[in-house]
Motif scaffolding. Structure first.
Motif, PDB file in Angstrom:
ATOM      1  N   PHE A  47      37.116  19.080  -1.515  1.00  0.00           N
ATOM      2  CA  PHE A  47      38.223  18.409  -2.193  1.00  0.00           C
ATOM      3  C   PHE A  47      38.371  16.936  -1.799  1.00  0.00           C
ATOM      4  O   PHE A  47      38.974  16.162  -2.524  1.00  0.00           O
ATOM      5  N   THR A  48      37.841  16.581  -0.648  1.00  0.00           N
ATOM      6  CA  THR A  48      38.009  15.197  -0.207  1.00  0.00           C
ATOM      7  C   THR A  48      36.746  14.374  -0.396  1.00  0.00           C
ATOM      8  O   THR A  48      36.794  13.146  -0.304  1.00  0.00           O
ATOM      9  N   GLY A  49      35.628  15.047  -0.624  1.00  0.00           N
ATOM     10  CA  GLY A  49      34.375  14.332  -0.722  1.00  0.00           C
ATOM     11  C   GLY A  49      33.802  13.959   0.633  1.00  0.00           C
ATOM     12  O   GLY A  49      32.889  13.155   0.726  1.00  0.00           O
ATOM     13  N   ILE A  50      34.354  14.561   1.676  1.00  0.00           N
ATOM     14  CA  ILE A  50      33.874  14.280   3.031  1.00  0.00           C
ATOM     15  C   ILE A  50      33.029  15.446   3.518  1.00  0.00           C
ATOM     16  O   ILE A  50      33.298  16.602   3.222  1.00  0.00           O
ATOM     17  N   ASN A  51      32.022  15.107   4.265  1.00  0.00           N
ATOM     18  CA  ASN A  51      31.109  16.097   4.809  1.00  0.00           C
ATOM     19  C   ASN A  51      31.849  17.121   5.694  1.00  0.00           C
ATOM     20  O   ASN A  51      32.612  16.727   6.568  1.00  0.00           O
ATOM     21  N   PRO A  52      31.585  18.422   5.488  1.00  0.00           N
ATOM     22  CA  PRO A  52      32.256  19.462   6.280  1.00  0.00           C
ATOM     23  C   PRO A  52      32.066  19.288   7.784  1.00  0.00           C
ATOM     24  O   PRO A  52      32.985  19.563   8.560  1.00  0.00           O
TER      25      PRO A  52
END
Lengths: 221, 221
Positions: A47-52
């Motif tokens: 949802f944020t476009g950030i790497n897990p």
DNA sequence: CATTGTGAATCAATTCACAGCA
DNA sequence: TGCTGTGAATTGATTCACAATG
């Protein structure tokens, strides 16, 4: 640059990190509203476009732990991030412009949900003074300085026609506003100690369309 | 990852770079409107929050040169960036929601200035159908799929009440919309090949306030 | 067994320092 | 002189691979 005081992490966190924390916060708050209890780093990443992996490192960095196989406790996560970011208090906002846009902003639930209260609405149109938008009575712009001082407002929103934007910005900085949300397409000139954020939907559009057209229609993550 | 074809740089640029280029573009366009002719990397840095050295590296990377002691030619810069990003064409947009917010968006000059045209406005309120907002006649939401197909729209804006947002998103993705600008505070669930951008002013506020309160009132850059 | 938590490697971004040019 | 252009060093972000665990 980081310093730990006692058990509490009262550091000065990196810009990148705090930026990402606000994203986790907003997504998690919304997931809670959907009835969710736990949230995984993968979901936050989606949802944020950030790497897990980055998500996990970040939450770890602020001393927040999840449970393996499950994820992170959503409510606790929100509280932890709010505490770290110092967002436990509420902030009063001065909104200038009582037209369509100003009315929409004043009526929206998005700001109050995050601890921001539109405390005053101003306009220079005599017809609008005294009317209410989103339960707030519209005052004349001449009262801005007084109201900002009384309500201790450090955030201002400019939702006027473009032609008035710079003038309003001047009034705001003069009144002691420190952060301006600029909904117009004018590039505001302000003193060095005032921060301007432009709400510009095209920023994200242009960036996205580049990849959409490059790959010719197929998905990009 | 980069590949040069002939003299033209038709690569697949890095996400970070394209993101920054859009910022330079918007700032430079505004400076041109103020009558400016040349723009320096320091100015671009000040207005975008990006390091001036990075600005120079970026412009260099797309093969754009400035003149020492002066800066970059503003108009040429805009053209160069638009060419690189493939933003020479215009895009039609479908806007759903003809209330205050929708009206404000439809009347704003910010989208047309960047090559985006609000081509259709939809609502489900019978009273609003047939009225005009920003010179566009409001259609019933049932016509969305047909209109989107006809006008080749891949961008949709959701400016409805929160309660309708997910439903509208479903209609949009079904109609072939690829990019959604979501002005509500709902976390939209969409297929993997549709990109959602949330217009959330609190993101920037939270980030900024952290530093503002940390440093106790003094300036930060 | 899905998901956290981390070491190690890689890649991008930032910054310093300074040469080079209008 | 002011600003561009760039090598070199540093810092932050991303990714891979995998051990650990509830």
């Amino acid at each position: 640059m980081k310093q730990e005081v006692g058990g509490k992490v009262r550091a000065t966190l990196q810009p990148g990190l705090t930026n990402r924390l606000t994203k986790y916060l907003r997504v998690t708050q919304q997931l809670i509203e959907e009835g969710r209890d736990a949230v995984s780093s993968k979901e936050l990443g989606d949802f944020t476009g950030i790497n897990p992996v980055q998500v996990r490192r970040d939450l770890n960095a602020i001393g927040f732990s999840g449970t393996r196989g499950v994820g992170y406790q959503a409510y606790d996560l929100v509280e932890a991030v709010r505490a770290i970011l110092g967002l436990k208090q509420t902030y009063n906002i001065a909104l200038v412009g009582a037209g369509n846009l100003g009315s929409a902003i004043a009526s929206s639930t998005i700001l109050p949900k995050r601890g921001f209260v539109i405390h005053d609405v101003f306009d220079n149109d005599g017809d609008k003074i005294g009317r209410t938008v989103g339960n707030i009575v519209v005052k004349h712009i001449d009262e801005l300085k007084k109201s900002v001082g009384e309500a201790d407002e450090i955030i201002g929103i400019i939702a006027t026609p473009s032609a008035s934007a710079q003038e309003v910005a001047n009034l705001m900085t003069d009144a002691g506003i420190r952060v301006i949300l600029n909904y117009t397409d004018v590039l505001l000139h302000v003193p060095y100690n005032v921060e301007v954020h432009r709400i510009d939907p095209t920023a994200q559009l242009m960036h996205t369309l580049y990849y959409l057209t490059q790959v010719g229609g197929e998905a990009a993550s």
